[in-house]
Design an enzyme around this catalytic site. Structure first.
Site, PDB file in Angstrom:
ATOM      1  N   ASP A  73       0.741  -1.243  -0.045  1.00 28.22           N
ATOM      2  CA  ASP A  73      -0.096  -0.043  -0.086  1.00 28.22           C
ATOM      3  C   ASP A  73       0.967   1.216   0.111  1.00 28.22           C
ATOM      4  OD1 ASP A  73      -2.092  -1.546   0.412  1.00 28.22           O
ATOM      5  OD2 ASP A  73      -2.990  -0.700   1.888  1.00 28.22           O
TER       6      ASP A  73
ATOM      7  N   HIS B  45       3.655  -2.016   3.459  1.00 24.04           N
ATOM      8  CA  HIS B  45       3.667  -0.842   2.728  1.00 24.04           C
ATOM      9  C   HIS B  45       5.200  -0.574   1.991  1.00 24.04           C
ATOM     10  CE1 HIS B  45       0.836  -0.024   6.020  1.00 24.04           C
ATOM     11  NE2 HIS B  45       0.258   0.926   5.058  1.00 24.04           N
TER      12      HIS B  45
HETATM   13 ZN    ZN Z   1      -2.539   3.029   2.942  1.00 23.47          ZN
END
Ligand code: ZN
Length: 269
Positions: free
Chosen positions: A93, A235
């Protein structure tokens, strides 16, 4: 915006943004004395360069720009049947991020692993070539809003704008529209679902990798919580999270996992 040779700041507006469209592009020039007090350090250096051209150009960049991201070979049509073998969907993400996402693409390619990238629209606009490389390398690209707000706090029109702008940026970068979205912070309600036809994707494993810059810990978090058909949240904006990926791929491959995109997982379960 640009500086004039005497240090003033010329600001040009696109047709239709500050006046009726027939007026065309509008420009205003603010004199040096007016703008100088408002300049950032970067702005002051840029202004100095235009009033004293030919000197050493120092705009104060702290990092040298990364080399261009290259797409990895697409492993081809994915024939993995997740109802027969152990699958897991790694999701990354908040990117694309330079240079981490490019490094991540290399790691994934070494294991012919596929992943899903939930990208933030404003980052797509900044680095469309990275999103294009994600797609060309055989991965899936999903929508993660334009600038990462809590969607449930916004009006329906604002939510629609967050998602539609991002879909348009992904389409511009890759030629394809996403079918998935991940709400920032996992915040979703009936209002959010009602404004979009994108399918929401949450996760079964949250590495909480933003809390600790420690690659070994991120890897351990994924490996210890991995389950068949799981969806793992990582992430790709953190160097340490990307650095954890080779260990994740090595260990889970040895445990018999296949790395598939979220849409492939859903389609073959
Ligand atoms: Zn996010």
């Amino acid at each position: 915006m640009s500086f004039t040779s005497d240090g003033g700041l010329k600001i040009s507006f696109d047709r239709g943004t500050v006046a009726v469209p027939p007026a065309g592009r509008i420009s205003v020039t603010l004199p040096k004395a007016t703008v100088t007090p408002f300049l950032s350090d970067f702005g002051s250096r840029a202004q100095h360069q235009t009033t004293h051209p030919g000197g050493k150009l120092d705009l104060g960049a702290t990092e040298t720009p990364a080399q261009t991201v290259t797409a990895q070979p697409d492993p081809g049509k994915d024939t993995t049947n997740c109802s027969k073998v152990k699958c897991i969907a790694l999701t990354f993400d908040d990117g694309p991020a330079v240079p981490y996402t490019g490094t991540l693409l290399e790691y994934l390619a070494q294991y012919k692993a596929r992943a899903t990238f939930f990208v933030v629209g404003q980052n797509v606009a900044t680095h469309p070539e990275v999103v294009r490389a994600e797609m060309k390398s055989g991965h899936e690209v999903g929508n993660h809003s334009w600038n990462h707000p809590v969607l449930t706090n916004l009006s329906s029109a604002q939510i629609r704008s967050q998602l539609e702008r991002t879909t348009a940026a992904i389409k511009a970068a890759t030629g394809q529209e996403p079918t998935l979205f991940r709400p920032p912070y996992g915040a979703i309600d009936g209002k959010v679902r009602a404004v979009t036809s994108l399918s929401p994707v949450l996760w079964t494993v949250d590495t909480e990798d933003w809390k600790y810059p420690n690659a070994a810990k991120v890897a351990q978090s994924v490996i210890s919580q991995a389950k068949a058909d799981g969806v793992v949240l990582i992430h790709d904006i953190h160097a340490t999270s990307v650095a954890a990926v080779p260990e994740i791929l090595r260990t889970l491959t040895a445990q018999g996992y296949h790395f598939v995109t979220v849409s492939h997982l859903r389609a073959t379960l």
